[in-house]
Scaffold this active site. Sequence first.
Site, short mmCIF file in Angstrom:
data_model
loop_
_atom_site.label_atom_id
_atom_site.label_comp_id
_atom_site.label_asym_id
_atom_site.label_seq_id
_atom_site.Cartn_x
_atom_site.Cartn_y
_atom_site.Cartn_z
N CYS A 1 0.83 -1.20 0.00
CA CYS A 1 0.00 0.00 0.00
C CYS A 1 0.87 1.25 0.00
O CYS A 1 1.86 1.34 0.74
CB CYS A 1 -0.92 -0.01 1.22
SG CYS A 1 -1.87 1.51 1.43
N ASP B 1 0.17 -6.18 -0.50
CA ASP B 1 -0.91 -6.46 -1.44
C ASP B 1 -0.46 -7.62 -2.32
O ASP B 1 0.59 -7.54 -2.98
CB ASP B 1 -1.22 -5.24 -2.32
CG ASP B 1 -1.75 -4.07 -1.52
OD1 ASP B 1 -2.56 -4.30 -0.61
OD2 ASP B 1 -1.36 -2.92 -1.82
#
Length: 281
Positions: free
Chosen positions: A188, A195
């Site tokens: 992120c 992620d």
Amino acid sequence: MNQPEQSQLGKASAYTDRYDASLLFPIPRATKRAEIGIEATPPFLGADLWTAFELSWLNERGKPQVALAHITVPCETPNIVESKSFKLYLNSFNSTRFASAQDVQARIRADISEAAWRGAEHPGTVGVRLTLPEQFDREPVHELDGLSLDRLDIECTQYQPAPELLRAHFDEAPVSEVLVSHLLKSNCLVTGQPDWGSLRIAYSGPQIDQEGLLQYIVSFRDHNEFHEQCVERIFMDLWTRCKPIKLEVYARYTRRGGLDINPWRTSHPQQLPLNTRTARQ
């Protein structure tokens, strides 16, 4: 102009269960696009395919209702909608009464369209489809089709985007290939939280060196950027360095906070990919 650090990401948030469209936090696409050499019209088309797994509201008698929401945001929109704000917005439906699922669908379409197209000279709309519980067992799980790059036994030493790893055989006959990898990981932009994603690359043109391509995908491992920005960076690096005739890049990221985001970019007009989740989603 909203900046990512001004969002609710990484901050303690008050969760409201009463409808509030002001919770949506749009972030301009232009800033990050400028970093990868896009100053005007991008050389791609596409969309961001969202799946919301935690959508609930009350019917007119106060009985809770649930559904899945599939949202399609065209990449032509001037803004992305920051994902935590999207989650807070969906939570605001929890104790709000609506006459029907169609009313919920229309409300989401209007609100997301306003946020995504805010500032556009000619605003448009996003696509919204609700899947109700009686349709849940029709939701398939399917892996991305293509030749797996992950079969290659490679050495990886770079964990920030390294486009110099990309190579193509310009002196050979062009090919058409569909390549996939489950080794995409980025973080992120604001919080640094991981992620995880799977990536599908379809192209026609000079054959791309597969080992270098897999090393390049792995090089995103410590990179901080939103999903949409990572996919556009991958598209532009392949487009400029490998010079394909046609190119399509599609990533399916695992869900966080009940949302998954699946950016798709293509150099040529074609039908949207099916918003079908993979096993990890």
